[in-house]
Design a protein around this motif. Structure first.
Motif, PDB file in Angstrom:
ATOM      1  N   ARG A   1      41.383  44.461  57.063  1.00  0.00           N
ATOM      2  CA  ARG A   1      42.172  43.423  56.376  1.00  0.00           C
ATOM      3  C   ARG A   1      42.549  43.862  54.967  1.00  0.00           C
ATOM      4  N   GLU A   2      41.598  44.452  54.253  1.00  0.00           N
ATOM      5  CA  GLU A   2      41.891  44.821  52.869  1.00  0.00           C
ATOM      6  C   GLU A   2      42.957  45.911  52.798  1.00  0.00           C
TER       7      GLU A   2
ATOM      8  N   SER B   1      46.593  39.618  47.969  1.00  0.00           N
ATOM      9  CA  SER B   1      45.146  39.622  47.766  1.00  0.00           C
ATOM     10  C   SER B   1      44.465  39.532  49.119  1.00  0.00           C
ATOM     11  N   ILE B   2      43.285  40.127  49.214  1.00  0.00           N
ATOM     12  CA  ILE B   2      42.541  40.070  50.465  1.00  0.00           C
ATOM     13  C   ILE B   2      42.192  38.631  50.813  1.00  0.00           C
TER      14      ILE B   2
ATOM     15  N   THR C   1      43.407  36.977  54.296  1.00  0.00           N
ATOM     16  CA  THR C   1      42.366  36.488  55.201  1.00  0.00           C
ATOM     17  C   THR C   1      42.634  35.045  55.601  1.00  0.00           C
TER      18      THR C   1
END
Length: 287
Positions: free
Chosen positions: A39-40, A49-50, A54
C-alpha cells in the motif's frame, strides 16, 4: 456475496498485479509477504498519504476527487477503459450518480427475431446484459453442445462457459474466454455494483465453479465487441469463428458468429454443414 466496497476491491486487485520492477521501484532481496505492490508503495507512486490510500481500499473514504483518481489510475497503469471503470466505481461510492434503470428488458422485438433468422447459417443470438439467452437461431444452439439440454430459462452464455462440462472441450482456449467473460462482468457491474441480477450471477458462479474465481479476482475490465474464438466442435472439428457484438437499448445485445475471412470457404462449408445437421435433426428449425 459480493464485496460491500467495490472501489476498494478494484484497487486491491489491481495493486496485487503490479510488481516493484514494473513501476521503477527497487525489487529488493528476500521474500515479499505482500502480493504485488505494498500500500505504501502505491500511495507514494500516486502522491497520496498512506493513511488516505488505506481508507480508500477499506471503503472508509468514499469521495475521492478526479485528480486523486487520475493519479491512482496512472500509478496502477490502467488503460482507458479501466480508468473509466475506476471513475464509475468512485462515483457510485460517493453517490454522485443516480441509480440506473436496471429493469431487465426481456422483450424480443419481432424485427430482432427476424434478423436472427435472416443471418442463418451464421449462428446468432440475443442476450440480456447478464448473458441470458432471449432468442437464438438453430445454428447457434447447435454451436454450443449441451446448451439445448438446459431449460430455456437456464440458458445463459456465461453460465454455460463456467458450469457446463462441454464448454471446456468446446473452447480451445478456455482460459482466454474466461478472462474475457469476467472482464465483461466487471465492466457491467460498474454501472451499478449492487444490481441484483448481476450480483446473483456472480455469486452463483463463485459457488458453483472454482475455475471462475481466479479470472474474476484478476479484475480485468472490458467489453467484448468483436473478437475471434477457436472451437473444437464434435461435428465441425477445429474451427475459428469471428463474432460481432451489437449493443441495443436496455442492455440487450446481439452476437453474430461468422468465418473470420470473407474468402474462408472452409468456414462457410462448416456452418452450412451445421445448418444441414440442424435441419436433419429438427426439420421444423430449417425454416
Amino acid at each position: 456475496m459480493t464485496t460491500p466496497h467495490p472501489l476498494g476491491e478494484f484497487l486491491l486487485a489491481r495493486r496485487a498485479r503490479l510488481q516493484p520492477g514494473e513501476v521503477g521501484l527497487p525489487v529488493g532481496t528476500g521474500l515479499r509477504r505482500t502480493q504485488g505492490l505494498r500500500r505504501e508503495e502505491l500511495a507514494a507512486l500516486a502522491g497520496l498519504s498512506i493513511q488516505y490510500y488505506t481508507r480508500l481500499e477499506q471503503g472508509r473514504e468514499t469521495n475521492p476527487g478526479g485528480a486523486v483518481l487520475d493519479r491512482i489510475a496512472a500509478a496502477l497503469r490502467l488503460n482507458d477503459e479501466e480508468h473509466a471503470h475506476l471513475y464509475a466505481l468512485a462515483n457510485h461510492a460517493a453517490e454522485r450518480v443516480p441509480a440506473p434503470d436496471v429493469r431487465a428488458d426481456r422483450e424480443v422485438r419481432p424485427g430482432i427475431a427476424a434478423l436472427l433468422e435472416r443471418v442463418r447459417p451464421w449462428p446468432a443470438y440475443l442476450l440480456t446484459r447478464t448473458g441470458d439467452i432471449l432468442a437464438i437461431n438453430p445454428e447457434a444452439l447447435a454451436l454450443f453442445p449441451g446448451l439445448a439440454d438446459w431449460e430455456p430459462e437456464r440458458r445463459n452464455t456465461i453460465r454455460y462457459l463456467f458450469l457446463h462440462p462441454a464448454a471446456r472441450e468446446l473452447f480451445v482456449d478456455w482460459e482466454r474466454a474466461a478472462l474475457g467473460t469476467t472482464a465483461e462482468l466487471h465492466a457491467l457491474l460498474a454501472a451499478d455494483p449492487q444490481v441484483s441480477d448481476l450480483v446473483a450471477l456472480v455469486d452463483e458462479l463463485k459457488a458453483g465453479s472454482p475455475e471462475f474465481v481466479a479470472p474474476w479476482n484478476r479484475y480485468d475490465v472490458g467489453h467484448r465487441r468483436a473478437d475471434q474464438e477457436r472451437y473444437r466442435h464434435p461435428l465441425l472439428g477445429d474451427i475459428t469463428l469471428a463474432f460481432e457484438v451489437l449493443w441495443l437499448e436496455g442492455g440487450q445485445r446481439i452476437t453474430i458468429h461468422q468465418p473470420p475471412d470473407p474468402d474462408d470457404d472452409r468456414g462457410r462449408r462448416a456452418l452450412r454443414a451445421l445448418s444441414r445437421s440442424v435441419a436433419e435433426s429438427h426439420p421444423a428449425a430449417s425454416g
